[in-house]
Motif scaffolding. Structure first.
Motif, short mmCIF file in Angstrom:
data_model
loop_
_atom_site.label_atom_id
_atom_site.label_comp_id
_atom_site.label_asym_id
_atom_site.label_seq_id
_atom_site.Cartn_x
_atom_site.Cartn_y
_atom_site.Cartn_z
N THR A 1 22.52 88.19 30.64
CA THR A 1 21.84 87.32 30.50
C THR A 1 22.66 86.12 31.23
OG1 THR A 1 22.02 86.28 28.20
CG2 THR A 1 20.05 87.62 28.78
N PRO A 2 22.04 85.07 31.93
CA PRO A 2 22.98 84.12 32.21
C PRO A 2 23.35 83.13 31.18
CG PRO A 2 20.84 84.37 33.80
CD PRO A 2 20.76 85.19 32.48
N LYS A 3 24.53 83.07 31.03
CA LYS A 3 24.91 82.18 29.84
C LYS A 3 26.27 81.40 30.27
CE LYS A 3 27.51 86.09 27.70
NZ LYS A 3 26.95 86.90 28.87
N GLY A 4 26.65 80.39 29.36
CA GLY A 4 27.78 79.94 29.50
C GLY A 4 27.93 78.78 28.39
N GLY A 5 28.87 77.68 28.63
CA GLY A 5 29.29 76.82 27.54
C GLY A 5 28.15 75.68 27.40
N ARG A 6 28.22 75.27 26.39
CA ARG A 6 27.52 74.10 26.09
C ARG A 6 28.10 72.76 26.98
NH1 ARG A 6 27.29 72.63 20.05
NH2 ARG A 6 25.26 72.01 20.38
N MET A 7 27.01 71.98 27.35
CA MET A 7 27.37 70.75 28.24
C MET A 7 27.33 69.50 27.67
SD MET A 7 25.88 72.54 31.71
CE MET A 7 26.30 74.32 32.05
N PRO A 8 28.25 68.65 27.56
CA PRO A 8 27.87 67.32 26.97
C PRO A 8 26.97 66.69 27.95
CG PRO A 8 30.49 67.84 27.56
CD PRO A 8 29.60 69.00 28.13
N GLY A 9 26.14 65.79 27.01
CA GLY A 9 25.15 65.18 27.84
C GLY A 9 23.96 65.74 27.93
N LEU A 10 23.96 66.97 27.57
CA LEU A 10 22.74 67.84 27.98
C LEU A 10 22.20 68.60 26.58
CD1 LEU A 10 23.38 69.67 31.27
CD2 LEU A 10 22.08 67.68 30.96
N THR A 11 20.87 68.74 26.46
CA THR A 11 20.65 69.75 25.51
C THR A 11 21.09 71.35 25.58
OG1 THR A 11 18.41 70.29 26.23
CG2 THR A 11 18.51 68.35 24.99
N ASP A 12 21.12 71.99 24.64
CA ASP A 12 21.41 73.27 24.98
C ASP A 12 20.56 74.13 25.73
OD1 ASP A 12 23.80 72.95 23.44
OD2 ASP A 12 22.79 74.32 21.49
N GLU B 1 18.79 72.58 28.13
CA GLU B 1 19.05 72.19 29.53
C GLU B 1 20.25 72.98 30.14
OE1 GLU B 1 17.10 67.61 29.32
OE2 GLU B 1 19.39 68.03 28.42
N ALA B 2 21.18 73.11 29.45
CA ALA B 2 22.48 73.63 29.99
C ALA B 2 22.23 75.34 30.20
CB ALA B 2 23.55 73.75 28.77
N ALA B 3 21.17 76.19 29.31
CA ALA B 3 21.00 77.28 29.62
C ALA B 3 20.32 77.28 31.12
CB ALA B 3 20.21 77.62 28.38
N ALA B 4 19.43 76.39 31.30
CA ALA B 4 18.71 76.34 32.50
C ALA B 4 19.35 76.30 33.78
CB ALA B 4 17.53 75.29 32.64
#
Length: 143
Positions: free
Chosen positions: A43-54, A56-59
């Motif tokens: 699945t498309p995945k990656g690290g969590r992103m400061p300032g975004l919800t998890d 939103e980061a997944a999107a």
């Protein structure tokens, strides 16, 4: 020596993933991408992103890795663990929260197009293609 145990393991890394889906002519379809190095289906995945919800980061990961956009769910479908093999470093366990993403737009050109393949599959095909049993179960349960 006092018998004290010294831990050399690093903490598990937290990541986020999107589970891109759509209703196709034969029912529910899941979009998977190949990983850059091992070329296995993920699945498309990656690290969590400061300032975004998890979510939103997944999107954002889905847009960059698979070239898809849509409506992402606020709550994860579940989590899975995998061992990330890192170049020049020891492998590290990652815990991934998976968010559903109803695909509205499929871009013909996207950021990581030259590094990955993408493919729509049935739920059962997608579950059979991923290497992580817990992710396969999340996909099977998704309806």
């Amino acid at each position: 020596m006092t018998g004290e145990v010294i831990r050399t393991e690093r903490a598990e890394r937290r990541q986020v993933a999107a589970l891109p889906w759509r209703r196709g002519p034969d029912g529910l379809e899941i979009l998977l991408v190949t990983s850059r190095e091992t070329r296995r289906w993920v699945t498309p995945k990656g690290g969590r992103m400061p300032g975004l919800t998890d979510a939103e980061a997944a999107a954002i990961e889905a847009l960059e890795e698979a070239g898809v956009e849509g409506r992402v769910g606020d709550e994860p479908l579940g989590t899975f663990r995998y061992l990330k093999m890192l170049r020049r470093r020891a492998p590290r366990w990652c815990v991934v929260s998976v968010y559903p993403l109803e695909v509205v737009t499929v871009r013909p050109v996207w950021k990581e197009q030259g590094e990955r393949d993408r493919l729509w599959m049935s739920v059962e095909q997608a579950a059979a293609c991923v290497g992580e049993p817990d992710l396969a179960e999340i996909i099977r349960r998704f309806r």
